[in-house]
Write an enzyme that holds these catalytic residues in place. Structure first.
Site, mmCIF file in Angstrom:
data_model
loop_
_atom_site.group_PDB
_atom_site.id
_atom_site.type_symbol
_atom_site.label_atom_id
_atom_site.label_comp_id
_atom_site.label_asym_id
_atom_site.label_seq_id
_atom_site.Cartn_x
_atom_site.Cartn_y
_atom_site.Cartn_z
ATOM 1 N N PHE A 77 -29.547 5.779 21.882
ATOM 2 C CA PHE A 77 -31.006 5.633 21.799
ATOM 3 C C PHE A 77 -31.724 6.933 21.491
ATOM 4 O O PHE A 77 -32.922 7.070 21.765
ATOM 5 C CB PHE A 77 -31.570 5.004 23.085
ATOM 6 N N GLU A 102 -28.529 12.385 20.063
ATOM 7 C CA GLU A 102 -28.737 12.865 18.689
ATOM 8 C C GLU A 102 -28.476 14.366 18.632
ATOM 9 O O GLU A 102 -27.694 14.834 17.833
ATOM 10 C CB GLU A 102 -30.162 12.545 18.203
ATOM 11 N N ARG A 123 -43.217 13.205 13.299
ATOM 12 C CA ARG A 123 -43.270 11.745 13.217
ATOM 13 C C ARG A 123 -44.525 11.209 13.929
ATOM 14 O O ARG A 123 -45.125 10.233 13.494
ATOM 15 C CB ARG A 123 -41.992 11.112 13.761
ATOM 16 N N ARG A 139 -35.433 6.606 20.533
ATOM 17 C CA ARG A 139 -35.820 5.497 19.652
ATOM 18 C C ARG A 139 -37.342 5.428 19.421
ATOM 19 O O ARG A 139 -38.097 5.185 20.366
ATOM 20 C CB ARG A 139 -35.336 4.207 20.301
ATOM 21 N N PHE A 174 -39.036 8.110 18.304
ATOM 22 C CA PHE A 174 -39.078 9.514 17.900
ATOM 23 C C PHE A 174 -40.503 10.030 17.660
ATOM 24 O O PHE A 174 -40.821 10.535 16.602
ATOM 25 C CB PHE A 174 -38.240 9.650 16.625
ATOM 26 N N ALA A 198 -32.834 8.047 13.198
ATOM 27 C CA ALA A 198 -33.977 7.760 12.335
ATOM 28 C C ALA A 198 -33.862 6.376 11.686
ATOM 29 O O ALA A 198 -34.410 6.152 10.609
ATOM 30 C CB ALA A 198 -34.154 8.850 11.275
ATOM 31 N N GLU A 208 -35.544 1.393 14.905
ATOM 32 C CA GLU A 208 -36.668 1.871 15.699
ATOM 33 C C GLU A 208 -37.974 1.095 15.556
ATOM 34 O O GLU A 208 -38.682 0.917 16.552
ATOM 35 C CB GLU A 208 -36.937 3.337 15.347
HETATM 36 N N1 LUZ Z 1 -34.306 12.357 13.913
HETATM 37 C C1 LUZ Z 1 -34.641 13.343 13.078
HETATM 38 C C2 LUZ Z 1 -34.973 11.208 13.941
HETATM 39 O O1 LUZ Z 1 -34.018 14.395 13.115
HETATM 40 N N2 LUZ Z 1 -35.652 13.149 12.212
HETATM 41 C C3 LUZ Z 1 -36.368 12.018 12.163
HETATM 42 O O2 LUZ Z 1 -37.274 11.884 11.358
HETATM 43 C C4 LUZ Z 1 -36.039 11.005 13.072
HETATM 44 N N3 LUZ Z 1 -36.742 9.882 13.123
HETATM 45 C C5 LUZ Z 1 -36.426 8.969 13.999
HETATM 46 C C6 LUZ Z 1 -35.360 9.182 14.862
HETATM 47 N N4 LUZ Z 1 -34.650 10.277 14.831
HETATM 48 MO MO1 MOS Z 2 -32.898 8.747 17.024
HETATM 49 S S1 MOS Z 2 -34.501 8.634 18.193
HETATM 50 O O1 MOS Z 2 -31.587 9.435 17.562
HETATM 51 O O2 MOS Z 2 -33.008 7.802 15.767
#
Ligand code: LUZ
Ligand code: MOS
Length: 766
Positions: free
Chosen positions: A223, A227, A305, A337, A339, A504, A720
């Protein structure tokens, strides 16, 4: 359609996660010692008692880091283990290893850390006042809001607050690390981004990336929490293995995970909004104070974002939005999720709701009236092509029979004093692509084996979202075989290098496209071989459903025989595919460009009933109309929407992430050591949405396919965007509680817990 293979294996318990993998003989288990105050200077670390516990115990500190004690990539502000100061309650200070996890945990408890308390700041506004920012603030603007406000019939301003959110991935953070052949490191990591883990390990051990292999088999959910932040645990496990020369498994228990790791960013924001006499919103301004926590992590990307989604699904001609990344003494908040987009949506939706309350206009009508229309240009300069907000909203009005629903709710509320009903519709418009241009790339490696079976490796991580199912569908379509011939392998830095995280919402968009490009190369070779075998023009040969045809006529040649013949004529049956999303550009100075491949549209209606005496509420129904292009697998996509809705509703209504002593004022050195401690840090105290919390009826309808920008095979990303629908739950409950006390003020402070509802109804000042 057959059920997704991965999920069937999961249900049977046949899939292995970090803690299930049989570790090599001699493996040491790890445990971390966490700090127990918001900020302090380390005076001494005494490991004597821990070392007495068992001969297998090792205590690893910052001094043991052979390379750079630094894994922050955007900003070098993230140490592996602190040398001097700790910066939040729950920060790992030492790593303990022992032959069992229980011993390792006991050893960690026995390490004595003495420190000198330092003043700390927990609140984002306080941090801003003190000038504690991660990076300079960022502004996007379009039109001339100041002039526009002068033309508005109604202008108002206010403050909106949204809380953080714990990921509660089913599988906590962890990694297994091993030194191989003396100078190589192999790590199995629970990460969304193996390349990031590889880089963090190489940097902290001081070795090149080609000596580090990181594998991610599958994750029990992530989620966004894995990342960037899984790199930390991978690097810590690798450090343990490097120093001890023994395999190391580090797998956090839930409480350590909840205390030590990042969550969704809390925001506090000020807005100003204005509309003309006809209810057309003319201008919007906002300042977002993002509580970034103690390190940079993904905060700038998340903030961008927020700014891109500042106007939600609304067309507002004059905009000025500014984001501030406030550095505080809390765990580093991170990707979750959505972001940053949910936080942005909640501010503009609150502003629109406040306008409706002030002007007496119907909130739903106001929302409808201001939706983005086809071809309109966003405040960052991107035209919306194939814009479907109005279409989704219209279909939802029809599906919920909104006019009569509103009447029924009003009638119910007129007749009942102890229960009040409410409903709200929230439209979405969500940009798909990483906001950081360079991240929009992916690679894949495809092998067709002699027997005709197909193996696909990509950078995509399977974390329960069934990305491997989607990649199999895409690869099968590209080769012209059934999905049963395709196996999608675990992800490792060995087969596909320099990957971006699966994030993303782009996991299948990018990786299925890379796999398709690899499959197309192999298919061209197979077609050439078939043409020569059949004496036909290559242009007339096609392969579909595992059958070879010439000019539409089925030939006496099947897939398997063709593959074998191609192999026997010494033609390569493997290929690497690489994809980078075309057409993206962005000028950071002008804050103008086309940062997204396309947008996802939709709308959700949530209905709620509030118990006026108790402040508790039930969610009665959710109805969703969603644009997802052509689904690569409808069951998977419905599951994704349901899950995202649950997480969105949890964030908007229920999940109360609070840190002790975060009521604003800075924490002085002499404050109780509990300041900055996460209050609900177990699953028995952190309240999550469950089946009883969810509306008993959740109806999901897809908009029909339409031409326009999308991902491969006309699909659209699913991960997302539907989380935003949870915000409809907030406004449904707000609508119901305002029926109980119609002249109360607007309340835009998420999560809208029953306590807040009751205080509002009783007229208790927040
Ligand atoms: N992660 C990222 C993300 O590094 N850049 C993004 O634009 C993004 N958007 C949604 C979820 N993770
Ligand atoms: Mo993300 S918030 O790891 O798409």
């Amino acid at each position: 359609m057959k059920s997704p293979k991965e999920s069937a294996l999961n249900v049977k318990g046949a899939t292995l996660y970090i803690d299930d993998i049989a570790a090599p003989t001699g493996t040491l288990e790890g445990a971390v010692k966490l700090s127990t105050s918001a900020r302090g200077r380390i005076l001494s670390i005494d490991a004597a008692k821990a070392l007495e516990l068992d001969p297998s115990v090792r205590v690893i500190t910052a001094k043991d880091v052979p390379g750079q004690n630094q894994i922050g990539f955007s900003v070098p502000d993230e140490v592996l283990l602190p040398e001097d100061e700790w910066e939040y309650w729950g920060q790992p200070i030492v790593l303990c290893l022992a032959r069992t996890r229980t011993l390792a945990r006991r050893a960690a408890a026995l390490v004595a850390v003495t420190g000198e308390p330092l003043p700390a700041i927990l609140d984002e506004r306080e941090a801003a006042k003190a000038g504690h920012f991660i990076l300079p603030s960022r502004t996007m603007r379009s039109g001339d809001p100041e002039a526009a406000f002068a033309d508005c019939a109604t202008v108002l301003s206010g403050t909106v607050v949204s809380g953080g959110q714990e990921h509660v991935y089913l599988e906590t953070q962890g990694a297994i690390a091993e030194v191989r052949d003396g100078d190589k490191v192999f790590v199995i990591s629970g990460t969304q981004g193996p390349t990031g883990v590889q880089k963090a390990i190489a940097q902290s051990l001081g070795i090149p990336m080609n000596r580090v292999e990181v594998e991610a088999r599958r994750l029990g959910g992530a989620f966004g929490g894995k990342e960037d932040q899984a790199a930390y645990w991978g690097a810590l496990a690798a450090l343990g293995a490097w120093v001890s020369r023994r395999p190391v498994r580090l797998y956090l228990n839930r409480r350590d995970d909840m205390r030590a790791t990042g969550k969704r960013h809390p925001y506090s924001s000020d807005y100003k909004i204005g509309m003309d006499a006809e209810g057309r919103i003319l201008a919007f301004e906002a300042d977002y104070y993002q509580n970034s926590g103690c390190t940079c992590d993904l905060s700038p990307a998340i903030l961008s974002r927020t700014l891109f989604h500042a106007t939600g699904a609304y067309s507002i001609p004059n905009v000025r939005v500014t984001g501030h990344m406030c550095r505080t003494n809390l765990p580093s908040f991170t990707a979750f999720r959505g972001f940053g987009a949910p936080q942005g949506f909640f501010v503009v939706e609150s502003a629109v709701q406040a306008l409706a309350i002030k002007s007496g206009l119907d909130a739903n009508a106001l929302r409808y009236h201001n939706l983005y229309k086809e071809g309109e240009i966003t405040h960052y300069g991107m035209p919306l092509v194939s814009c479907r907000t109005t279409e989704a909203f219209d279909r939802l009005l029809e599906k919920t029979r909104w006019a009569s629903l509103r009447d029924r709710i009003d009638d119910f509320n007129a007749e009942n004093r102890l229960y009040k009903k409410g409903a709200a519709i929230i439209p979405i418009c969500f940009g798909i692509s990483f906001t950081k241009l360079l991240m929009n790339q992916a690679g894949a490696l495809v092998h067709v084996y002699q027997d005709g079976s197909v193996l696909v490796s990509t950078g995509a991580i399977e974390m329960g979202q069934q990305v491997s199912r989607k990649i199999a569908v895409a690869a099968a379509a590209a080769l012209g075989v059934g999905t049963e011939l395709v196996s999608v392998e675990r992800t490792t830095t060995l087969t596909v290098a320099n990957t971006v995280p699966t994030a993303a919402s782009t996991g299948s968009d990018l990786n299925a496209m890379a796999a398709t490009l690899a499959c197309e190369q192999i298919k061209a070779r197979l077609v050439a071989k078939a043409a020569s075998m059949l004496g036909a023009e290559p242009g007339s040969v096609s392969i579909e459903g595992g059958r070879v045809s010439v000019s539409g006529e089925e030939a006496e040649l099947g897939w398997e025989a063709l593959v074998t013949a191609t192999y026997e004529s010494r033609v390569d049956l493997s290929a690497h595919g690489f994809y980078s999303t075309p057409g993206l550009f962005y000028d950071m100075t002008a804050e103008r460009g086309s940062p997204f491949a396309y947008h996802v549209y939709g709308a959700a209606c949530v209905e709620a009933t509030v118990d006026v005496l108790r402040g508790s509420y039930t969610l009665d129904r959710a109805t969703i109309v969603h644009d997802m292009g052509r689904s690569l697998d409808e069951k998977v996509d419905i599951g994704q929407i349901e899950g995202a809705l649950a997480q969105g509703l949890g964030w908007a209504l229920l999940e109360d992430l609070q840190f002790a002593g975060s009521g604003g004022v800075p924490v002085p050195p002499g404050a109780p050591a509990t300041a900055g401690k996460l209050l609900a840090d177990t699953l028995s105290t952190y309240k999550l949405p469950d089946i009883h919390f969810m509306p008993p009826e959740v109806e999901i309808e897809f908009l029909s396919e339409r031409d326009g920008p999308s991902a491969l095979l006309r699909s659209k990303a699913i991960g997302e965007p539907p989380l935003i629908y949870g915000i409809a739950g907030y406004f449904a409950v707000l609508d119901a509680m305002r029926a109980a006390r119609p002249r109360g003020p607007g309340l835009f402070d998420l999560p809208l817990t029953p306590e807040k509802v009751l205080d509002y109804i009783m007229g208790v000042k927040p």
